[in-house]
Design a protein around this motif. Structure first.
Motif, mmCIF file in Angstrom:
data_model
loop_
_atom_site.group_PDB
_atom_site.id
_atom_site.type_symbol
_atom_site.label_atom_id
_atom_site.label_comp_id
_atom_site.label_asym_id
_atom_site.label_seq_id
_atom_site.Cartn_x
_atom_site.Cartn_y
_atom_site.Cartn_z
ATOM 1 N N GLU A 53 0.835 -1.206 0.000
ATOM 2 C CA GLU A 53 0.000 0.000 0.000
ATOM 3 C C GLU A 53 0.869 1.255 0.000
ATOM 4 N N LEU A 54 1.907 1.258 0.839
ATOM 5 C CA LEU A 54 2.778 2.428 0.924
ATOM 6 C C LEU A 54 3.564 2.628 -0.371
ATOM 7 N N GLU A 55 3.972 1.536 -1.012
ATOM 8 C CA GLU A 55 4.690 1.663 -2.284
ATOM 9 C C GLU A 55 3.794 2.280 -3.358
ATOM 10 N N SER A 56 2.534 1.843 -3.397
ATOM 11 C CA SER A 56 1.625 2.428 -4.391
ATOM 12 C C SER A 56 1.352 3.901 -4.067
ATOM 13 N N GLU A 57 1.248 4.235 -2.789
ATOM 14 C CA GLU A 57 1.039 5.631 -2.399
ATOM 15 C C GLU A 57 2.247 6.486 -2.776
ATOM 16 N N VAL A 58 3.454 5.941 -2.601
ATOM 17 C CA VAL A 58 4.666 6.665 -2.982
ATOM 18 C C VAL A 58 4.686 6.905 -4.488
ATOM 19 N N LYS A 59 4.278 5.915 -5.277
ATOM 20 C CA LYS A 59 4.233 6.089 -6.730
ATOM 21 C C LYS A 59 3.259 7.196 -7.116
ATOM 22 N N GLU A 60 2.089 7.208 -6.481
ATOM 23 C CA GLU A 60 1.102 8.251 -6.762
ATOM 24 C C GLU A 60 1.637 9.629 -6.390
ATOM 25 N N LEU A 61 2.241 9.726 -5.206
ATOM 26 C CA LEU A 61 2.764 11.018 -4.755
ATOM 27 C C LEU A 61 3.921 11.482 -5.635
ATOM 28 N N ARG A 62 4.752 10.536 -6.091
ATOM 29 C CA ARG A 62 5.864 10.912 -6.964
ATOM 30 C C ARG A 62 5.341 11.444 -8.295
ATOM 31 N N SER A 63 4.316 10.787 -8.857
ATOM 32 C CA SER A 63 3.771 11.270 -10.129
ATOM 33 C C SER A 63 3.093 12.628 -9.940
ATOM 34 N N GLU A 64 2.414 12.820 -8.804
ATOM 35 C CA GLU A 64 1.804 14.123 -8.522
ATOM 36 C C GLU A 64 2.879 15.195 -8.376
ATOM 37 N N PHE A 65 3.995 14.846 -7.733
ATOM 38 C CA PHE A 65 5.106 15.783 -7.578
ATOM 39 C C PHE A 65 5.653 16.196 -8.943
ATOM 40 N N VAL A 66 5.829 15.230 -9.827
ATOM 41 C CA VAL A 66 6.350 15.541 -11.163
ATOM 42 C C VAL A 66 5.379 16.450 -11.915
ATOM 43 N N ASP A 67 4.076 16.166 -11.804
ATOM 44 C CA ASP A 67 3.077 17.024 -12.448
ATOM 45 C C ASP A 67 3.135 18.446 -11.912
ATOM 46 N N ARG A 68 3.188 18.573 -10.602
ATOM 47 C CA ARG A 68 3.218 19.909 -9.980
ATOM 48 C C ARG A 68 4.501 20.651 -10.356
ATOM 49 N N ARG A 69 5.611 19.928 -10.402
ATOM 50 C CA ARG A 69 6.873 20.572 -10.753
ATOM 51 C C ARG A 69 6.841 21.077 -12.193
ATOM 52 N N SER A 70 6.262 20.287 -13.099
ATOM 53 C CA SER A 70 6.179 20.738 -14.489
ATOM 54 C C SER A 70 5.240 21.941 -14.613
ATOM 55 N N GLU A 71 4.127 21.954 -13.841
ATOM 56 C CA GLU A 71 3.245 23.117 -13.827
ATOM 57 C C GLU A 71 3.987 24.352 -13.318
ATOM 58 N N LEU A 72 4.771 24.175 -12.265
ATOM 59 C CA LEU A 72 5.535 25.292 -11.706
ATOM 60 C C LEU A 72 6.548 25.813 -12.716
ATOM 61 N N MET A 73 7.231 24.923 -13.400
ATOM 62 C CA MET A 73 8.212 25.354 -14.403
ATOM 63 C C MET A 73 7.529 26.145 -15.521
ATOM 64 N N GLU A 74 6.332 25.701 -15.893
ATOM 65 C CA GLU A 74 5.592 26.420 -16.934
ATOM 66 C C GLU A 74 5.166 27.798 -16.444
ATOM 67 N N LEU A 75 4.718 27.876 -15.184
ATOM 68 C CA LEU A 75 4.289 29.163 -14.632
ATOM 69 C C LEU A 75 5.457 30.134 -14.468
ATOM 70 N N LYS A 76 6.659 29.621 -14.238
ATOM 71 C CA LYS A 76 7.823 30.483 -14.034
ATOM 72 C C LYS A 76 8.416 30.974 -15.346
ATOM 73 N N MET A 77 7.999 30.423 -16.462
ATOM 74 C CA MET A 77 8.554 30.846 -17.752
ATOM 75 C C MET A 77 8.203 32.305 -18.026
#
Length: 116
Positions: A53-77
């Protein structure tokens, strides 16, 4: 002799004979060990499920982190910032910025101040 041994085993004479007390102790010991093993296996399986369960939660949180980071990079352009500022009526400058240097005067010591 083998037939009599199997027959006495099936009749469970070893549980009611005179020296049966040590047999009972051994049987109770075996039952306790079996219960401990079952409990330990159950505990182990629960931990394995929790790890999955924790491994699947980590995968979800990691993908959410990558999405948020890409959104932030786009907003900072710069293009995104300038587009959002144009909506408010603020446009980028056509004149490039100039660097301003501030030179701090050294403070005079108290003796130098007295001799002035």
């Amino acid at each position: 002799m083998a037939k009599g041994g199997v027959y006495s085993l099936l009749k469970a004479k070893y549980l009611i004979d005179e020296g049966s007390m040590k047999n009972w102790r051994f049987i109770v010991f075996l039952i306790l060990i079996a219960m401990l093993m079952i409990g330990n296996t159950h505990n182990y399986e629960q931990k394995i499920f929790r790890i999955k369960e924790l491994e699947s939660e980590v995968k979800e949180l990691r993908s959410e982190f990558v999405d948020r980071r890409s959104e932030l990079m786009e907003l900072k352009m710069e293009s995104t910032v300038s587009r959002k500022m144009e909506e408010r009526g603020i446009y980028p400058s056509s004149v490039p910025p100039k660097k301003i240097k501030v030179i701090k005067e050294e403070e005079k010591s108290t003796l130098e101040k007295l001799w002035q």
